[in-house]
Design an enzyme around this catalytic site. Structure first.
Site, PDB file in Angstrom:
ATOM      1  CE  LYS A  17     -39.041  24.451  -0.525  1.00 41.91           C
ATOM      2  NZ  LYS A  17     -40.268  23.694  -0.302  1.00 41.91           N
ATOM      3  NE  ARG A  93     -45.358  26.575   1.149  1.00 40.87           N
ATOM      4  CZ  ARG A  93     -45.055  25.357   0.699  1.00 40.87           C
ATOM      5  NH1 ARG A  93     -44.905  24.357   1.521  1.00 40.87           N
ATOM      6  NH2 ARG A  93     -44.906  25.151  -0.599  1.00 40.87           N
ATOM      7  NE  ARG A 130     -42.298  21.044  -9.273  1.00 37.98           N
ATOM      8  CZ  ARG A 130     -42.341  21.593  -8.061  1.00 37.98           C
ATOM      9  NH1 ARG A 130     -41.280  21.547  -7.284  1.00 37.98           N
ATOM     10  NH2 ARG A 130     -43.417  22.227  -7.667  1.00 37.98           N
ATOM     11  NE  ARG A 162     -46.571  20.226  -7.083  1.00 38.22           N
ATOM     12  CZ  ARG A 162     -45.910  20.758  -6.059  1.00 38.22           C
ATOM     13  NH1 ARG A 162     -44.829  20.174  -5.601  1.00 38.22           N
ATOM     14  NH2 ARG A 162     -46.320  21.867  -5.495  1.00 38.22           N
ATOM     15  NE  ARG A 173     -46.717  26.355  -5.786  1.00 37.75           N
ATOM     16  CZ  ARG A 173     -46.276  25.659  -6.837  1.00 37.75           C
ATOM     17  NH1 ARG A 173     -46.876  25.757  -8.013  1.00 37.75           N
ATOM     18  NH2 ARG A 173     -45.256  24.872  -6.721  1.00 37.75           N
TER      19      ARG A 173
HETATM   20  P1  AMP Z   1     -45.130  21.967  -1.886  1.00 36.29           P
HETATM   21  O1  AMP Z   1     -45.187  20.562  -2.370  1.00 36.29           O
HETATM   22  O2  AMP Z   1     -44.257  22.131  -0.662  1.00 36.29           O
HETATM   23  O3  AMP Z   1     -44.807  22.970  -2.963  1.00 36.29           O
HETATM   24  O4  AMP Z   1     -46.612  22.331  -1.369  1.00 36.29           O
HETATM   25  C1  AMP Z   1     -47.706  22.343  -2.278  1.00 36.29           C
HETATM   26  C2  AMP Z   1     -48.876  23.117  -1.715  1.00 36.29           C
HETATM   27  O5  AMP Z   1     -49.290  22.515  -0.470  1.00 36.29           O
HETATM   28  C3  AMP Z   1     -48.580  24.564  -1.360  1.00 36.29           C
HETATM   29  O6  AMP Z   1     -48.673  25.423  -2.489  1.00 36.29           O
HETATM   30  C4  AMP Z   1     -49.670  24.832  -0.330  1.00 36.29           C
HETATM   31  O7  AMP Z   1     -50.941  24.990  -0.952  1.00 36.29           O
HETATM   32  C5  AMP Z   1     -49.723  23.518   0.439  1.00 36.29           C
HETATM   33  N1  AMP Z   1     -48.786  23.517   1.588  1.00 36.29           N
HETATM   34  C6  AMP Z   1     -47.730  22.672   1.785  1.00 36.29           C
HETATM   35  N2  AMP Z   1     -47.096  22.952   2.933  1.00 36.29           N
HETATM   36  C7  AMP Z   1     -47.757  24.012   3.476  1.00 36.29           C
HETATM   37  C8  AMP Z   1     -47.575  24.797   4.643  1.00 36.29           C
HETATM   38  N3  AMP Z   1     -46.564  24.556   5.498  1.00 36.29           N
HETATM   39  N4  AMP Z   1     -48.445  25.806   4.874  1.00 36.29           N
HETATM   40  C9  AMP Z   1     -49.473  26.072   4.041  1.00 36.29           C
HETATM   41  N5  AMP Z   1     -49.689  25.387   2.902  1.00 36.29           N
HETATM   42  C10 AMP Z   1     -48.843  24.363   2.622  1.00 36.29           C
END
Ligand code: AMP
Length: 224
Positions: A17, A93, A130, A162, A173
């Site tokens: 994504k 989300r 990753r 990460r 997740r």
């Molecule tokens: P990502 O980089 O999109 O995988 O986001 C990493 C982490 O950020 C997620 O596992 C959540 O802890 C937090 N996060 C990012 N976007 C959201 C969202 N829209 N709602 C809640 N937590 C978020």
């Protein structure tokens, strides 16, 4: 001249994504808005919101809705950004976030929501290998590293794993994705804004499929 589309890219962790959202935003000349990137930058900068978000992120939990919605609302206060178009990556989300997004966008609603679909087995392999640039967020894989080991090709930043790409955080997740994010797919399907694009195969092919899906949808809707 068509204006830039207002898009949401949905997909489980490891669907590709982030990479595809960046490419789409470059292709259409729109903004790439990743809530995960915003939270990581805020945590690195040591802001209060960033540090409280990091506690959830490190263990793979979702940051509470009120924090996330506040951040997004602030972003969209910039009307130029909404006019220019955007690709939202990692937001919404939860169903509540999706409803709030409609409210915040008001008279300039989303054009299209794309669900980038990959089987969980493929997503798991991608996530385990990753690696991400600390500075600009460009992603790599252990099988496809940068030209100079672990120095970002794009910006020269350090490429690392990460903190939340550990096995237990990844599983958590994915579990949350099933529970919280799948209802959003239904929500957008009912609004007739959803298209599903297969996310398997080489990145360049997936990108072509995405652009074809977005352009076809926009032509059908007769966008200006
Ligand atoms: P990502 O980089 O999109 O995988 O986001 C990493 C982490 O950020 C997620 O596992 C959540 O802890 C937090 N996060 C990012 N976007 C959201 C969202 N829209 N709602 C809640 N937590 C978020």
């Amino acid at each position: 001249m068509m204006r830039g589309p207002r898009l949401v890219l949905l997909g489980k962790q490891g669907a590709g994504k982030g990479t595809q959202a960046l490419r789409l935003s470059e292709h259409y000349g729109t903004a790439h808005l990743s809530t995960g990137d915003l939270f990581r930058a805020a945590a690195r900068a040591g802001t209060q919101a960033g540090l409280s978000a990091q506690r959830y992120m490190d263990v793979g939990e979702l940051v509470p809705d009120e924090i996330v919605i506040g951040v997004v609302e602030e972003l969209f206060a910039d009307t130029k950004l909404v006019e220019r178009g955007f690709v939202l990556d990692g937001f919404p989300r939860t169903l509540h976030q999706a409803e709030e997004l409609d409210r915040v966008l008001g008279a300039t609603p989303l054009d299209l929501v794309v669900n980038l679909d990959v089987p969980t087995e493929i997503a798991l392999v991608r996530l385990a290998g990753r690696r991400v640039c600390e500075d600009c967020g460009t992603t790599y894989h252990v099988d496809l590293p940068p030209a100079v080991p672990w120095i970002c090709d794009v910006c020269g930043g350090k490429v690392v794993q990460r903190d939340d790409d550990t096995e237990s955080a990844i599983l958590r997740r994915l579990e949350l994705y099933e529970r919280e994010t799948l209802p959003i797919i239904q929500f957008y399907r009912r609004q007739q804004r959803l298209v599903v694009v297969a996310g398997n195969g080489p990145g360049a092919e997936v990108f072509e499929r995405l652009v074809a899906a977005v352009d076809t949808f926009r032509e059908l809707c007769g966008e200006p």
